[in-house]
Design an enzyme around this catalytic site. Structure first.
Site, PDB file in Angstrom:
ATOM      1  CG  ASP A 127      -3.258   9.383   6.945  1.00  0.00           C
ATOM      2  OD1 ASP A 127      -4.159   8.226   7.123  1.00  0.00           O
ATOM      3  OD2 ASP A 127      -3.053   9.773   6.019  1.00  0.00           O
ATOM      4  CD  GLU A 175      -2.943  -1.068   2.535  1.00  0.00           C
ATOM      5  OE1 GLU A 175      -3.988  -1.749   2.131  1.00  0.00           O
ATOM      6  OE2 GLU A 175      -2.743  -0.166   3.313  1.00  0.00           O
TER       7      GLU A 175
END
Length: 272
Positions: free
Chosen positions: A60, A49
């Site tokens: 995030d 990824e």
């Protein structure tokens, strides 16, 4: 069969689980990413990824946010990310690469690079670079039927996140458009947060699998071989991101790939 589907099929035949590391493109050095990707594959990564840096990454945690900020300071945008994949593909034709990020940069790329009514410039260029799938964090499944179809037309998969808070209705929506695998976010909140409750993950997976017929990867909170091994017993894939970012962030350039390789080798050994 896509490259991601083929990878999971092969691993299932071998009775093995997929190891999926996440790194931010252009971190910790602007030019290290292809080399880092090769190092991770040599260490046992089955799928990579690759994070697309964005200035407002709402899902995030601080570790990956900081990595994204550094990559952005180097001038890393989607054009550079696709070039990194292209360079990686000159030597590796088999390891699937999934781009992970947010809708805004993708939509801006399409505007700038001439997307048509029936075509996405980013999907077209990503396919040409050798990308295998996308995980666009803020694309809801109910709005992704066309996007998913465009990806499939180019041989790519659309990956979705599921969380402890996901309802059965949301899982059913995801099942209609997801392919490749789904990524179960095993903690509430942002990436890299908290400690992982393996029992809670194990309890959730049968519910997910009632709706979703693609492999299920589990991530968020996996930092060591013991946790990876425990998750590998119940999930189809183990996803590790924040820990790798932490390990490589202060390394000299010539050690980045080796440090990631050695860590993943330890995880791979525990999974097998």
């Amino acid at each position: 069969m896509s490259r991601i589907e083929s990878t999971f099929s092969s691993l299932k035949t071998q009775g093995r689980k997929a190891l999926i590391p996440y790194v931010t493109a252009g971190f910790p050095f602007a030019d290290v990413t292809p080399e880092l990707m090769h190092g991770m594959v040599a260490g046992g990564a089955d799928v990579i990824e690759l994070g697309m840096p964005f200035s407002d990454p709402s899902a995030d945690g601080p570790v990956i946010q900081k990595a994204g900020e550094k990559a952005l300071s180097f001038g890393i945008g989607l054009v550079q990310v696709l070039e990194m994949v292209r360079i990686f593909r000159t030597k590796d034709h088999t390891t699937p690469v999934v781009l992970m990020g947010y809708a805004n940069p993708v939509e801006r790329y399409d505007i700038k690079h001439g997307a048509g009514a029936s075509e996405s410039a980013f999907i077209r260029d990503a396919a040409a670079a050798g990308v295998d799938g996308m995980l666009i964090v803020d694309y809801p499944p109910e709005e992704c039927v066309e996007f998913s179809a465009r990806l499939k037309a180019h041989g790519m998969d659309l990956i979705f996140l599921l969380a402890p808070t996901s309802t059965d209705a949301r899982m059913a929506q995801v099942a209609q458009v997801a392919s490749g695998y789904v990524y179960y976010v095993s903690l509430k909140g942002v990436t890299g947060a908290g400690t992982l409750d393996v029992d809670a993950v194990e309890a959730m997976l049968p519910r997910i699998r009632r709706h979703v017929n693609v492999p299920v990867g589990v991530g968020f909170g996996i930092r060591d071989a013991a946790t990876a091994k425990a998750i590998g017993k119940v999930a189809d894939a183990v996803v590790i991101g924040s820990k790798i970012i932490q390990l490589i962030e202060n390394q000299p350039r010539d050690r980045v790939a080796a440090v990631a390789h050695d860590f993943l080798k330890e995880i791979r050994s525990a999974l097998d």
